[in-house]
Design an enzyme around this catalytic site. Structure first.
Site, short mmCIF file in Angstrom:
data_model
loop_
_atom_site.label_atom_id
_atom_site.label_comp_id
_atom_site.label_asym_id
_atom_site.label_seq_id
_atom_site.Cartn_x
_atom_site.Cartn_y
_atom_site.Cartn_z
N HIS A 111 3.71 2.52 -2.61
CA HIS A 111 2.47 1.74 -2.55
C HIS A 111 1.27 2.63 -2.80
CE1 HIS A 111 0.62 -2.10 -1.57
NE2 HIS A 111 -0.23 -1.51 -0.75
N SER A 151 -3.42 -4.18 -3.73
CA SER A 151 -2.92 -4.56 -2.41
C SER A 151 -3.68 -5.77 -1.86
CB SER A 151 -3.01 -3.35 -1.47
OG SER A 151 -2.29 -3.55 -0.28
#
Length: 431
Positions: free
Chosen positions: A406, A202
């Site tokens: 995610h 990320s």
């Protein structure tokens, strides 16, 4: 009667939130109905009896977790050019290696960097066979894990007090320009190697791209960069941040008015309240899972026990500006720019009225991207934007799953098979 009323209000609030959010088509496969059904199922079969037992690692530090698994651990401290003291955690060898293994054997060093408001718990808190730190160590790598300034383990400075506003005056820029180069240089000096392999998750990818822009020699110290769910530009958001991002200007004024420095620490009131709710009952646990879905995206393979661990370690604190920069990139229409201080200060800092854009062609280190088509934060549109601009892209790999969020990049029961095993093939050999 107070307790049932509080619980009822909490449940009603969550359900109303779901109803409101149902007006937004967040992703192509309609996760709202999935989340509501799962929440209702859990609530229907639960009772407020306090039987939810959070894993012990919810309340342990990362070093304690690593040692509890039997792995050797070293704690190192790095001082950045601007005085921040960062804590690195190193697993020099596997639990399966003999204690007499020669220290003269040079293993390939791999550096792991977490995402926004996190710590290195993302690499070490899952099951041993599904946590990247242990998988790499068991495959013969020398594993180093970074912790960005301001989080639970890197909240120190040579001169600044963490209680001062000045301590928290940093953006993605400082993470990439100062933290990352200092950590990489320290690893290279300690191990005697010329290059290190880098794995970012990320925001851990975004700060690498920032570093490669502002400290170009960083590229020459990396033999491969592997980006998991990489963020850079934010053209599309398919989670709850899509609703919050347009409020970034009011949020900016509130944070300035309240003189907020440390933002979202793991020991803060909101984090402790969330942990209490998660551990209170099956309803509380379902509520936390729902919150997890709205932040990280819907998942069919999340290890539910890790949601409790997540609440014990995340968020881990940071600067408000790191979140505002994320929102600004989205609000600007999907740019990847330096922090926007406003026209006057931009002119003073950058010499331009608008915040300059980072140049992806300056990222010349070899890069692999691993991403998911249903990731609501690092979306396929953003991956396409990034892949077409990187200076030395070696591969872009889509996770082979119909649904992969995610958060699944460290919380899925299938992450080892779908992400970490392919990742191992991208790394140089350990010896």
């Amino acid at each position: 009667m107070a307790t049932p009323i509080v619980i009822a209000n909490a449940v009603i609030t969550v359900l109303l939130t779901l109803m409101v959010l149902n007006h937004f088509q967040l992703v192509e496969y309609d996760p709202i109905e999935m989340v509501v059904n799962e929440f209702q199922r859990r609530v229907y079969y639960s009772q407020i009896d306090g039987t939810v037992m959070a894993p012990s690692e919810t309340f342990m530090t990362v070093p304690e977790i690593i040692r509890s698994r039997g792995y050797p651990l070293e704690i190192h401290h790095v001082v950045t050019e601007d005085g921040y003291i960062l804590e690195l955690h190193r697993i020099p060898k596997s639990i399966n290696e003999a204690a007499t293994t020669s220290e003269n054997i040079k293993k390939k060093a791999v550096f792991l960097q977490h995402g926004i408001f996190a710590t290195d718990f993302v690499w070490a808190s899952g099951p041993t066979n599904s946590s990247l730190a242990y998988i790499l160590a068991d495959h013969g790598y020398d594993v180093w894990m970074g912790n960005s300034r301001g989080n639970t383990y890197s909240r120190k400075h040579k001169t600044l007090d963490p209680d001062s506003e000045k301590f928290w005056d940093f953006t993605w820029e400082e993470l990439g320009q100062y933290d990352l180069p200092a950590c990489i240089d320290y690893v290279l000096k300690t191990t005697g190697q010329e290059k290190v392999s880098y794995v970012g998750y990320s925001l851990g990818c975004a700060i690498f791209f920032v570093g490669a822009n502002l400290k170009p020699d960083l590229n020459d110290k990396i033999d491969v960069m592997i980006g998991l769910a990489p963020t850079s530009t934010v053209q599309v958001l398919n989670n709850v941040f899509k609703l919050i991002a347009p409020l970034s200007n009011p949020l900016r004024y509130v944070l300035r008015w309240t003189r907020t420095g440390l933002f979202l620490p793991s020991d803060g009131i909101s984090s402790r309240l969330l942990r209490f709710i998660c551990n209170s009952s099956q309803i509380g646990s379902a509520t936390c899972q729902t919150i997890n879905f709205y932040i990280f995206g819907y998942s069919e393979t999340t290890n539910t026990s890790l949601v409790h661990v997540l609440c014990g370690h995340y968020p881990a604190g940071g600067s408000p500006k790191t979140m505002l920069q994320f929102f600004d990139n989205y609000n600007s229409g999907g740019n990847f720019t330096r922090f926007d201080y406003g026209e006057t200060e931009n002119l003073e800092r950058y010499g331009t009225v608008e915040a300059p854009k980072y140049q992806m062609e300056l990222v010349t280190a070899p890069v692999y991207l691993i991403w998911s088509k249903t990731d609501p934060v690092s979306t396929p549109q953003d991956i396409e934007w990034l892949a077409t601009r990187l200076g030395n892209l070696k591969g872009s790999v889509k996770v082979d799953a119909s649904v992969f969020s995610h958060g699944d990049f460290f919380m899925s029961t299938q992450v080892s098979k779908l992400v970490y095993q392919p990742l191992l093939k991208m790394l140089p050999p350990p010896f």
